[in-house]
Each structure stands twice: as structure tokens, then as C-alpha cells.
Scaffold this active site. Structure first.
Site, PDB file in Angstrom:
ATOM      1  N   GLY A  40      -6.954 -51.564  -5.103  1.00 43.55           N
ATOM      2  CA  GLY A  40      -6.208 -50.470  -5.734  1.00 43.55           C
ATOM      3  C   GLY A  40      -4.917 -50.206  -4.985  1.00 43.55           C
ATOM      4  N   ASP A  60     -13.310 -45.916   3.396  1.00 47.04           N
ATOM      5  CA  ASP A  60     -14.112 -47.047   2.943  1.00 47.04           C
ATOM      6  C   ASP A  60     -15.522 -46.531   2.663  1.00 47.04           C
ATOM      7  OD1 ASP A  60     -15.809 -49.317   2.952  1.00 47.04           O
ATOM      8  OD2 ASP A  60     -14.288 -50.449   4.051  1.00 47.04           O
ATOM      9  N   LYS A  93     -21.734 -55.269   0.699  1.00 48.47           N
ATOM     10  CA  LYS A  93     -21.786 -54.028   1.476  1.00 48.47           C
ATOM     11  C   LYS A  93     -21.189 -52.868   0.681  1.00 48.47           C
ATOM     12  CE  LYS A  93     -21.430 -55.701   6.243  1.00 48.47           C
ATOM     13  NZ  LYS A  93     -20.501 -55.820   7.375  1.00 48.47           N
ATOM     14  N   THR A  94     -20.080 -53.145   0.011  1.00 52.36           N
ATOM     15  CA  THR A  94     -19.435 -52.065  -0.752  1.00 52.36           C
ATOM     16  C   THR A  94     -20.376 -51.538  -1.823  1.00 52.36           C
ATOM     17  OG1 THR A  94     -17.216 -52.863  -0.316  1.00 52.36           O
ATOM     18  CG2 THR A  94     -17.489 -51.540  -2.284  1.00 52.36           C
ATOM     19  N   TYR A 147     -21.501 -59.898  -6.150  1.00 51.42           N
ATOM     20  CA  TYR A 147     -21.150 -58.817  -7.076  1.00 51.42           C
ATOM     21  C   TYR A 147     -22.350 -58.442  -7.944  1.00 51.42           C
ATOM     22  CZ  TYR A 147     -18.388 -56.337 -10.655  1.00 51.42           C
ATOM     23  OH  TYR A 147     -17.869 -55.404 -11.532  1.00 51.42           O
TER      24      TYR A 147
HETATM   25  P1  NAD Z   1     -10.320 -52.337  -9.298  1.00 51.34           P
HETATM   26  O1  NAD Z   1     -10.472 -53.448  -8.339  1.00 51.34           O
HETATM   27  O2  NAD Z   1      -9.003 -52.102  -9.905  1.00 51.34           O
HETATM   28  O3  NAD Z   1     -10.779 -50.951  -8.638  1.00 51.34           O
HETATM   29  C1  NAD Z   1     -11.725 -50.857  -7.627  1.00 51.34           C
HETATM   30  C2  NAD Z   1     -11.200 -49.840  -6.607  1.00 51.34           C
HETATM   31  O4  NAD Z   1     -12.168 -49.713  -5.548  1.00 51.34           O
HETATM   32  C3  NAD Z   1      -9.897 -50.273  -5.957  1.00 51.34           C
HETATM   33  O5  NAD Z   1      -8.983 -49.202  -5.941  1.00 51.34           O
HETATM   34  C4  NAD Z   1     -10.306 -50.688  -4.545  1.00 51.34           C
HETATM   35  O6  NAD Z   1      -9.270 -50.549  -3.602  1.00 51.34           O
HETATM   36  C5  NAD Z   1     -11.477 -49.756  -4.305  1.00 51.34           C
HETATM   37  N1  NAD Z   1     -12.399 -50.241  -3.293  1.00 51.34           N
HETATM   38  C6  NAD Z   1     -12.928 -51.487  -3.152  1.00 51.34           C
HETATM   39  N2  NAD Z   1     -13.745 -51.531  -2.106  1.00 51.34           N
HETATM   40  C7  NAD Z   1     -13.757 -50.278  -1.556  1.00 51.34           C
HETATM   41  C8  NAD Z   1     -14.410 -49.702  -0.446  1.00 51.34           C
HETATM   42  N3  NAD Z   1     -15.229 -50.420   0.331  1.00 51.34           N
HETATM   43  N4  NAD Z   1     -14.177 -48.397  -0.178  1.00 51.34           N
HETATM   44  C9  NAD Z   1     -13.341 -47.655  -0.948  1.00 51.34           C
HETATM   45  N5  NAD Z   1     -12.695 -48.157  -2.016  1.00 51.34           N
HETATM   46  C10 NAD Z   1     -12.901 -49.452  -2.313  1.00 51.34           C
HETATM   47  O7  NAD Z   1     -11.425 -52.559 -10.407  1.00 51.34           O
HETATM   48  P2  NAD Z   1     -11.737 -51.760 -11.767  1.00 51.34           P
HETATM   49  O8  NAD Z   1     -11.630 -52.727 -12.863  1.00 51.34           O
HETATM   50  O9  NAD Z   1     -10.977 -50.508 -11.829  1.00 51.34           O
HETATM   51  O10 NAD Z   1     -13.280 -51.445 -11.551  1.00 51.34           O
HETATM   52  C11 NAD Z   1     -13.756 -50.157 -11.212  1.00 51.34           C
HETATM   53  C12 NAD Z   1     -15.273 -50.177 -11.202  1.00 51.34           C
HETATM   54  O11 NAD Z   1     -15.763 -50.515 -12.495  1.00 51.34           O
HETATM   55  C13 NAD Z   1     -15.856 -51.205 -10.221  1.00 51.34           C
HETATM   56  O12 NAD Z   1     -16.999 -50.636  -9.609  1.00 51.34           O
HETATM   57  C14 NAD Z   1     -16.258 -52.352 -11.117  1.00 51.34           C
HETATM   58  O13 NAD Z   1     -17.331 -53.070 -10.585  1.00 51.34           O
HETATM   59  C15 NAD Z   1     -16.641 -51.618 -12.400  1.00 51.34           C
HETATM   60  N6  NAD Z   1     -16.505 -52.511 -13.564  1.00 51.34           N
HETATM   61  C16 NAD Z   1     -15.259 -52.839 -14.045  1.00 51.34           C
HETATM   62  C17 NAD Z   1     -15.163 -53.696 -15.135  1.00 51.34           C
HETATM   63  C18 NAD Z   1     -13.833 -54.087 -15.726  1.00 51.34           C
HETATM   64  O14 NAD Z   1     -13.791 -54.852 -16.687  1.00 51.34           O
HETATM   65  N7  NAD Z   1     -12.713 -53.602 -15.241  1.00 51.34           N
HETATM   66  C19 NAD Z   1     -16.319 -54.206 -15.740  1.00 51.34           C
HETATM   67  C20 NAD Z   1     -17.548 -53.863 -15.188  1.00 51.34           C
HETATM   68  C21 NAD Z   1     -17.629 -52.997 -14.122  1.00 51.34           C
END
Ligand code: NAD
Ligand code: UDP
Length: 316
Positions: A40, A60, A93-94, A147
Site C-alpha cells: 500500500g 505491522d 505470518k501476516t 497465501y
Molecule cells: P493490497 O496489497 O493493495 O493491500 C493490502 C494492504 O495490506 C497494503 O496496504 C499493504 O501495505 C498492507 N499490509 C501487508 N502486509 C502488512 C502487514 N504485515 N502489516 C500491516 N499492513 C500490511 O491488496 P488488496 O487487493 O487491497 O487486498 C486487501 C485484502 O483483501 C487482502 O487481505 C487480500 O488478501 C484480500 N483480497 C483481495 C482480493 C482482490 O482481488 N483484490 C481478492 C481476495 C482477497
């Protein structure tokens, strides 16, 4: 029920999270956006920074979180295969430590907590379309496992906290979502194809492009999150959220070329390991429980996303 709430959004500076923060602020809530900026960016929430109801915190989720809020949306986790495979141990871990920390926080505060789970819990599905009672077909040791299994374990934790500690949980299984604020280089198909088409670069189709996905526009998805959060305590999900209109990857490429008037050619590259062949949500549960179905057609959502990426290119 509180009309004005303090709401924590983990992963709030990401693609979906930034839209969720904006929507919650529009509804008059106070939003605490927590992010470690792995995928992000502050740029995604720049327009929210001047709002006194918005606060951005670098943290985090794999470390304990000490804040005071009324509700939590847990979105922190890289979502694109390129990013979640970059450091797979950190990805697990996340999902897992992040879920434990978020659930521990929710337990201390007795706060309702939402989990952004994924259609990846179904793996390469043998049931089509996928319903919530399908247990999935997931490789536990492959490249996508950090994942998929991380998210599956997070679901387990959510349901155990609900059974063991009476926590109010909402688990959404999100299918492929797209829109503005996607990372231009995150490797997901919609952002890749649009960036390639706008630059006149070859459009990289993995495999023959016959695999399918069903694409949901981000505004539709975020509306569903908020409706789900407002359901009765005994409704936990898991609930599929996505757009059931299914397309082959080749169809998507051709549509994007047409919409951008691009001169890009299709190139075919090897299919990544364990790439699901088909994916389409059955959203009857969402229709029944939250009276929701996506309203944005692919072409309409793509037009807005293309305009966004044109802006990104113009500024770079
Ligand atoms: P994205 O990568 O844009 O957003 C994820 C955010 O989490 C980012 O801002 C990143 O910096 C933050 N992040 C990652 N690891 C972190 C940590 N350890 N601590 C704090 N922040 C952390 O992805 P997105 O598409 O916005 O996805 C958001 C959520 O929705 C995720 O959990 C993803 O698994 C889920 N999801 C998204 C989709 C999709 O199509 N976009 C589909 C299924 C599930
Ligand atoms: N894909 C592709 N070309 C790309 C990026 C992705 O053909 O440049 C394919 C990928 O192999 C998969 C589909 O598009 O079959 C969706 O990929 P994405 O990474 O967006 O999400 P997934 O649903 O696989 O998590």
C-alpha cells in the site's frame, strides 16, 4: 447500535482498504488506518489526510496492536501473487500472526471484527461456481500456499475465537476485485493488462488465456463489506463477495485492447504453478443475507480503472 464509530482498517492504505476508509469516513465514522506500506501507499489515502476523522498509523500486524476502537476490518495482507510470493514466510505470518493479533485486540475491546478472506481458500476448484460449503482443492506446499493456507488458517482462527470467546466475526471470501488504487506493478491481471495496453507493450497472457476469473468493481465490494458488518451477530459467514460474470483471461485482454485503442499484441507465457483454471462466485448467500449484488458491469468499471492508470502514467 453506535451511529458514530471508531473503526480500525488494517491494510487501509492498500487498494481495497483505501476505498473502505473513504466510504467509512463518508458515513461519518472515525477511521484509524493501519498499514506497514508493503504494497500500500500513503498516496492512496492522501485525499483523506486533511479529514480530522482520519488517522494513519504505520504498524505491522504481525506485532501486537494496542488501540481503542469499536469495530475492526482486517485487510492487511499482500493480495497479488507476485507480492505475496516475494516473501512467502512473511505472507503466512501476516495472515496468521496478523489474525491472532487482530482477534486478540477484538477480544479485549469486545469489538466486531471482519476478515478479508479470499476465493483462494477454494484453491483450483472442482466445484463450479463456488459455494461457501465447498471445502476447496488447495495445494498445501506450492507457491500459492503461503497465501491460500495462511488465509485458511486465519478463517480457522476467526471461527475458533467466535466459538471459544463469543467474538462477533464476519468472514468474507473476496473474489477478484479491481479498480483505481491498484498498484500499477503488482502483477495482477487487470493492472498488468491496462498498463501494458496504455504503453503499447505486449499483453502477457499466461497459458492460453482460457482460464476464467469473475471481476468485481471495488465500489460494489466495499458496499458489501459495510452491509455485512451490519448483519445480526449470529451471521458470521463465510460469505462469498464478488461479481458472478465470468470471463476468460483472453476475453479480458481483448476488451482492454479495444477500450484503450491499443496497438499492443498478445504474447503467451507459461502458466504459473497451481493457477486456478476457473473461478466464479455463487453469491446467493450475499443476495439473501445482505440483499447485495454487484451493480457495475465490467466495461464500466474498466473505463474508470483505465482513466485512473492514465493519470498514474501522466504523473510518472
Ligand atoms: P493490497 O496489497 O493493495 O493491500 C493490502 C494492504 O495490506 C497494503 O496496504 C499493504 O501495505 C498492507 N499490509 C501487508 N502486509 C502488512 C502487514 N504485515 N502489516 C500491516 N499492513 C500490511 O491488496 P488488496 O487487493 O487491497 O487486498 C486487501 C485484502 O483483501 C487482502 O487481505 C487480500 O488478501 C484480500 N483480497 C483481495 C482480493 C482482490 O482481488 N483484490 C481478492 C481476495 C482477497
Ligand atoms: N494473468 C495473465 N497475465 C498477467 C497476469 C495474470 O494471464 O499478466 C492470469 C493469471 O495467470 C491468472 C489470472 O490472470 O490466471 C488472474 O491473475 P491474478 O494475478 O490477477 O489473480 P489470481 O486470481 O490468479 O490470484
Amino acid at each position: 447500535m453506535l451511529s458514530h464509530k471508531r473503526i480500525l482498517v488494517t491494510g487501509g492504505a492498500g487498494f481495497i482498504g483505501s476505498h473502505l476508509c473513504e466510504k467509512l469516513l463518508d458515513q461519518g465514522h472515525e477511521v484509524l488506518c493501519l498499514d506497514n506500506f508493503f504494497t500500500g501507499s500513503r498516496v492512496n489515502v492522501t485525499s483523506l489526510m486533511s479529514n480530522p476523522m482520519f488517522e494513519l498509523m504505520r504498524h505491522d500486524v504481525t506485532f501486537p496492536i494496542y488501540v481503542e476502537v469499536d469495530e475492526i476490518y482486517n485487510l492487511a495482507c499482500p493480495a497479488s501473487p507476485v507480492h505475496y510470493q516475494h516473501d512467502p514466510v512473511q505472507t503466512t505470518k501476516t495472515s496468521v500472526h496478523g489474525a491472532i493479533n487482530v482477534l486478540g485486540l477484538a477480544k479485549r475491546l469486545n469489538a466486531k471484527v471482519f476478515q478479508a478472506s479470499t476465493s483462494e481458500v477454494y484453491g483450483d476448484p472442482t466445484m463450479h461456481p463456488q459455494k461457501e460449503d465447498y471445502w476447496g482443492n488447495v495445494n498445501p506446499i506450492g507457491l500459492r500456499s503461503c497465501y491460500d493456507e495462511g488465509k485458511r488458517c486465519a478463517e480457522t482462527l476467526f471461527f475458533d475465537y467466535q466459538r471459544q470467546h463469543g467474538l462477533e466475526i464476519k468472514v468474507a471470501r473476496i473474489f477478484n476485485t479491481y479498480g483505481p488504487h491498484m498498484h500499477p506493478n503488482d502483477g495482477r491481471v487487470v493492472s498488468n493488462f491496462i498498463m501494458q495496453a496504455l504503453r503499447g507493450d505486449p499483453i502477457t497472457i499466461y497459458g492460453e488465456g482460457q482460464q476464467t476469473r469473475s471481476f468485481c468493481y471495488v465500489d460494489d465490494l466495499v458496499n458489501a463489506f459495510i452491509r455485512f458488518m451490519d448483519t445480526d451477530k449470529d451471521f458470521t459467514g463465510p460469505m462469498n463477495l464478488g461479481n458472478p460474470n465470468e470471463f476468460t483471461i483472453r476475453q479480458l485482454a481483448e476488451l482492454i485492447i479495444e477500450m484503450t485503442n491499443s496497438t499492443s499484441q498478445l504474447v503467451f507465457q507459461p502458466l504459473p504453478q497451481d493457477d486456478p483454471q476457473q473461478r466464479q462466485p455463487d453469491i446467493s448467500l450475499a443476495k439473501e443475507k445482505i440483499n447485495w449484488q454487484p451493480e457495475t458491469q465490467l466495461q464500466e468499471g474498466l473505463a474508470k480503472t483505465i482513466a485512473y492508470f492514465q493519470g498514474v502514467i501522466a504523473q510518472s
